[in-house]
Design a protein around this motif. Structure first.
Motif, PDB file in Angstrom:
ATOM      1  N   ILE A 190       0.837  -1.206   0.000  1.00 49.72           N
ATOM      2  CA  ILE A 190       0.000   0.000   0.000  1.00 49.72           C
ATOM      3  C   ILE A 190       0.871   1.257   0.000  1.00 49.72           C
ATOM      4  N   GLU A 191       0.610   2.170  -0.935  1.00 47.86           N
ATOM      5  CA  GLU A 191       1.241   3.486  -0.901  1.00 47.86           C
ATOM      6  C   GLU A 191       0.294   4.437  -0.173  1.00 47.86           C
ATOM      7  N   GLU A 229      -2.399  16.874   6.776  1.00 44.11           N
ATOM      8  CA  GLU A 229      -3.321  17.503   7.740  1.00 44.11           C
ATOM      9  C   GLU A 229      -3.894  16.463   8.698  1.00 44.11           C
ATOM     10  N   GLU A 230      -2.998  15.577   9.174  1.00 44.78           N
ATOM     11  CA  GLU A 230      -3.319  14.558  10.187  1.00 44.78           C
ATOM     12  C   GLU A 230      -4.294  13.485   9.697  1.00 44.78           C
ATOM     13  N   LYS A 231      -4.494  13.403   8.387  1.00 47.39           N
ATOM     14  CA  LYS A 231      -5.374  12.376   7.842  1.00 47.39           C
ATOM     15  C   LYS A 231      -4.594  11.504   6.858  1.00 47.39           C
ATOM     16  N   PHE A 232      -4.810  10.194   6.970  1.00 47.50           N
ATOM     17  CA  PHE A 232      -4.151   9.256   6.053  1.00 47.50           C
ATOM     18  C   PHE A 232      -4.943   9.123   4.757  1.00 47.50           C
ATOM     19  N   TYR A 233      -4.211   9.051   3.638  1.00 55.11           N
ATOM     20  CA  TYR A 233      -4.797   8.778   2.341  1.00 55.11           C
ATOM     21  C   TYR A 233      -4.083   7.576   1.719  1.00 55.11           C
ATOM     22  N   VAL A 234      -4.838   6.805   0.959  1.00 55.03           N
ATOM     23  CA  VAL A 234      -4.269   5.665   0.227  1.00 55.03           C
ATOM     24  C   VAL A 234      -4.244   6.024  -1.250  1.00 55.03           C
ATOM     25  N   VAL A 235      -3.058   5.991  -1.860  1.00 50.26           N
ATOM     26  CA  VAL A 235      -2.953   6.349  -3.275  1.00 50.26           C
ATOM     27  C   VAL A 235      -2.713   5.132  -4.163  1.00 50.26           C
ATOM     28  N   GLN A 236      -2.502   3.978  -3.530  1.00 49.52           N
ATOM     29  CA  GLN A 236      -2.365   2.751  -4.321  1.00 49.52           C
ATOM     30  C   GLN A 236      -2.360   1.549  -3.388  1.00 49.52           C
ATOM     31  N   SER A 237      -2.938   0.442  -3.838  1.00 49.59           N
ATOM     32  CA  SER A 237      -2.837  -0.821  -3.114  1.00 49.59           C
ATOM     33  C   SER A 237      -2.819  -1.942  -4.140  1.00 49.59           C
ATOM     34  N   ARG A 238      -1.916  -2.881  -3.932  1.00 48.44           N
ATOM     35  CA  ARG A 238      -1.812  -4.011  -4.854  1.00 48.44           C
ATOM     36  C   ARG A 238      -1.388  -5.243  -4.055  1.00 48.44           C
ATOM     37  N   PRO A 239      -1.610  -6.432  -4.605  1.00 49.16           N
ATOM     38  CA  PRO A 239      -1.187  -7.644  -3.890  1.00 49.16           C
ATOM     39  C   PRO A 239       0.335  -7.696  -3.768  1.00 49.16           C
ATOM     40  N   ILE A 240       0.815  -8.270  -2.663  1.00 47.87           N
ATOM     41  CA  ILE A 240       2.254  -8.555  -2.542  1.00 47.87           C
ATOM     42  C   ILE A 240       2.505  -9.855  -3.287  1.00 47.87           C
ATOM     43  N   THR A 241       3.217  -9.767  -4.391  1.00 47.70           N
ATOM     44  CA  THR A 241       3.389 -10.960  -5.243  1.00 47.70           C
ATOM     45  C   THR A 241       4.607 -11.786  -4.853  1.00 47.70           C
TER      46      THR A 241
END
Length: 881
Positions: free
Chosen positions: A294-295, A300-312
């Motif tokens: 996960i990237e 501003e104290e909030k988490f965002y996810v900009v990418q998620s992929r399987p660990i191959t």
């Protein structure tokens, strides 16, 4: 008409063909409610429309198809040409309009990240991570349109072309979507793995964190902080010195800045945020039902996810029957066959094991498949204190690293807590073991062994004949039931028969070594004593192949024929060339006796020499090239004479020490017993392989009937099913073609995996360093055949491609009996797996060549042609040039 643009809110995993792996994941997470910055995808349909405007791409694709993945210069030149061509193409107006409309809807005043998302990207079997380009802080319509077109062209970066070629993806079949995502300007960013990517531990969340944008981490410009979390407890914090960070510029683009000294070694994420991020990672993993890469970023104290992929890169975890910590060890490493197996091969071996099952026909619950390999669950055995005490040393004789792994792992408190301590050996089991133990003592102390090989060979011949008769007396589902009953009986018959002899041979070897060091201060004669013992069926096979090579070398036309012979016409074609009729009976006799053997022979689905006789051609030609006629027999006789001289030297030395006469007498008995019985070591496998060959032919006969009935397309399709499934298939007269396709794809992916020696039920790959003390730069392994030799390395990955010259040092992943014909030519041996009593070690001692086994990645770290030194006494390899 296919849309040129899809918003994240419209996308889920079913849209992968339109938006690629990255785009599909972002849409899926958006719909699931995870904190994903909004955006849209320029679809693969737009990419294909754009590509169709080119008049040159058909020719360029043809050039790509002809490229070798290893020809980096051609890849660089052609990739550069394709990218320049695509940058120069005009983007169609309707695509431009669609992109700009979506951009205005999301906010024309905002900054965006434009990322490439390929249809073969972020998949369970191949991540394609980093193959295409990313453009950050893109502002305004001109920058946006340029970034999208650059993304399309980045499908042809050098690394992307090479990766596709190596992994079997057709260049024409991979399409690209451009992900346009609102930029987040983070205080901290990084990567999170919901399983430890190094050890594979599935309950460890591993977080890399650095200041600014994540590109500094992804591109390797900065060393990140490392945090590890398990059960919401931070178990590791490794604070790195972060010299730089990447930040966004107001006018667009990014800048790399030096960080102030006081910030360089500051912890990027506070502890409470580490735990919060770990919780978010767990939720994403639960949603996808697989471990994720996960990237993320913190703004501003909030988490965002900009990418998620399987660990191959994670190795699959063997199945455990409960939630306790289990340790699994690799059967493949112990049996010198680490390649992936098809389902029938797995099923046969699980049925062969006579313990851990409710009925004889069942598959043993102690064996689990993972990644196309078999793993033994050690927990039930290790519940017994005596087993915990003895097994590490015993397994060390099979594979030294497995033995050391087990020894170290047994010191872990969490594993010992998972066992049922204090289990006592059942009386019935002791009663079964006692006769074998008594027989070992009797063999060592006083029994004569002149008839052992005749007795063992007679036992094997009678049982093989009986089983062959039984298999031909039944058919259909009843024959598969018989196979299921026969398999555990094979092991149950041969092990009690051979164990007293094998145990005696191993114990006497250890005693000779130990007493020699105690009484004489060294074991200098040990290597010589082990040479050319009588009765070893595998050594006899090697000698028979040498005889065959001598017959062939007299007929040049036969030698030329062998170089271009085909498996399906091998013997028939032999009789048509000058000299062929003279050598044909010798080939036929060889295949009658040894035709059931082959590489990886414990896997019933692997071809036997009788089925693919061309496998033997490289070994035959190497024999002819590397030795004089009859040299193999002369060498064997010389080894026998050297063994007698070595024994004589040891005994003479012993007579010179205090109480020397008695010590020499004891040692003489040990040497006599060892040499008389060590040849038995190969007989159990010889017996098992003969029975596996009978069973294979019986199953293929049933498969032929299924082909005739239209149930299967090809007889070897039966290899994709377990024994029980084959029985049900015969009864129902139907098979699932989709299941065959699914299992073929799994097997293809499994072949790419590197199996670990030991793995836990938590997915942790357990490793230990080799025990040898080595010089700087040397490769450590386990010493199994004493001596020191220098020579040219010859790396051989597959026996059928072997080309070995006299005096070469053989470097291989492993060796099994099929490799024996190469040993007379080799000056030394290096393998990646093995132990004191595995095939390569025993045969190396018989031929008197230095050997080191258990050298991790030896076939990658050593190159053919390099001059190397093998120290089989200390257990290491030095690369001299």
């Amino acid at each position: 008409m296919e849309k040129h643009v899809l918003y994240f809110s419209e996308i889920d995993r079913s849209h992968l063909p339109q938006v690629g792996g990255k785009g599909a994941n972002l849409g899926e997470m958006t719909k699931a409610g995870f904190p994903v910055p909004q955006g849209f995808c320029v679809t693969t349909g737009a990419y294909r429309t754009f590509m169709r405007t080119s008049r040159e791409m058909t020719e360029l694709f043809d050039l790509l198809d002809r490229l070798s993945p290893d020809n980096l210069e051609q890849i660089r030149t052609l990739g550069q040409r394709i990218r320049a061509h695509l940058h120069a193409l005009a983007m169609p107006e309707d695509i431009k309009a669609s992109i700009l409309e979506a951009w205005k809807t999301c906010g024309a005043q905002k900054a965006y990240a434009v990322r490439s998302s390929a249809t073969a990207e972020d998949l369970p079997g191949a991540s394609f991570a980093g193959q295409q380009e990313t453009y950050l802080n893109v502002r305004g319509q001109e920058q946006l349109l340029q970034a999208v077109q650059k993304c399309w062209a980045s499908l042809f970066t050098d690394r992307a072309i090479s990766y596709r070629a190596k992994n079997g993806f057709h260049h024409r079949a991979v399409f690209l979507s451009a992900v346009v995502q609102e930029m987040v300007f983070p205080k901290v960013s990084g990567i999170m793995f919901t399983a430890d990517p190094v050890t594979g531990h599935r309950k460890t969340i591993s977080i890399d964190a650095g200041f600014g944008l994540g590109e500094a981490l992804v591109s390797g410009l900065v060393t990140a902080d490392l945090y590890q979390v398990r059960s919401q407890e931070i178990i590791k914090k490794q604070i790195a010195r972060k010299k730089i960070a990447i930040y966004a510029l107001p006018e667009g683009g990014t800048v790399t800045q030096d960080l102030p000294r006081e910030k360089q070694e500051a912890q990027a994420l506070p502890d409470d945020k580490i735990r919060e991020l770990a919780r978010l990672g767990q939720k994403i993993e639960v949603y996808y039902r697989s471990e994720q890469d996960i990237e993320w970023c913190l703004a501003e104290e909030k988490f965002y996810v900009v990418q998620s992929r399987p660990i191959t890169s994670l190795y699959p975890v063997p199945h455990a029957p409960d939630d306790k910590l289990h340790l699994f060890i690799s059967i493949g490493h112990a049996q010198m066959m680490t390649e992936a197996m098809k389902p029938l091969g797995i099923s046969v071996l699980k049925t062969l094991v006579p313990v851990g099952k409710n009925t004889p026909q069942a598959e043993s619950r102690l064996l689990s498949e993972a990644g196309g390999r078999l793993y033994l669950d050690m927990n039930e055995v290790l519940e017994y204190p005596q087993a915990r005490k003895r097994l590490p040393e015993l397994l060390g004789n099979v594979d030294e690293l497995i033995g050391r792994t087990l020894r170290e792992f047994l010191e872990r408190e969490d594993f010992l807590e998972a066992l049922q301590p204090g289990q006592k050996m059942e009386f019935g089991l002791v009663k079964k073991v006692f006769p074998t133990a008594f027989a070992v003592i009797r063999n060592i102390l006083y029994r004569q062994h002149g008839q052992v090989f005749d007795e063992m060979n007679r036992f094997i011949a009678e049982n093989v004949r009986e089983n062959s008769k039984k298999l031909q007396e039944v058919s259909g589902a009843d024959r598969i039931t018989l196979v299921q009953e026969m398999l555990p009986a094979v092991l149950a018959k041969v092990l009690p028969k051979a164990a007293p002899y094998m145990g005696s041979a191993l114990i006497t070897y250890k005693l000779i070594e130990g007493l020699s060091k105690k009484w004489l201060g060294d074991a200098a004669e040990l290597a010589g004593i082990s040479k050319s013992p009588p009765g070893n069926v595998t050594s006899e096979m090697g000698l028979a192949l040498g005889d065959l090579a001598d017959a062939v070398r007299r007929h040049p036309a036969v030698m030329e024929y062998l170089k271009q012979a085909r498996d399906d016409t091998f013997l028939a074609g032999l009789s048509t060339v000058p000299g062929g009729k003279e050598v044909l009976p010798m080939f036929q006799h060889f295949f009658e006796r040894y035709g059931m053997r082959g590489t990886g022979e414990i896997d019933i689905t692997r071809p036997r020499w009788r089925e693919t006789p061309t496998q033997l051609v490289p070994a035959l030609l190497s024999h002819i090239k590397g030795g004089a006629p009859g040299q193999h027999r002369l060498n064997f006789q010389a080894g026998k004479e050297e063994a007698e001289r070595a024994a004589g030297r040891m005994l003479e030395r012993l007579k010179q020490v205090p109480r020397g006469f008695l010590k020499a007498r004891r040692m003489h008995r040990l040497i006599k017993v060892h040499r008389a019985l060590i040849g038995i070591r190969e007989h159990p496998k010889y017996f098992i392989v003969q029975n596996l060959d009978l069973i294979k032919q019986a199953i293929l006969q049933e498969a032929a009937q299924l082909v005739k009935a239209g149930v299967l397309d090809d007889a070897e399709d039966v290899f994709w099913f377990s024994l029980q499934e084959i029985k049900e298939m015969i009864e129902r007269q139907q098979a699932d073609p989709d299941l065959i396709s699914e299992r073929k794809e799994k097997f293809y992916q499994d072949q790419k995996l590197t199996p670990p020696r030991a793995i836990t039920s938590a997915g942790e790959i357990v490793t230990v360093k080799p025990g040898a003390q080595v010089p700087p730069g040397a490769l450590a392994g386990s010493p199994v055949s004493a001596g020191r030799v220098e020579g040219r390395a010859r790396v051989i990955l597959r026996l059928e491609e072997a080309s070995l010259e006299k005096g070469d040092i053989l470097v291989a992943p492993y060796t099994d009996p099929a490799w024996t014909p190469l040993f007379p030519l080799a000056a030394g041996l290096i393998t990646e797996v093995g132990g004191l009593m595995t095939h390569g070690a025993v045969v190396a001692r018989e031929y008197g060549i230095p050997a080191v086994v258990g050298v991790d990645e030896a076939t990658h770290r050593i190159q053919s042609g390099q001059r190397i030194r093998v120290d089989g006494t200390q257990g290491y390899v030095e690369i001299l040039e």
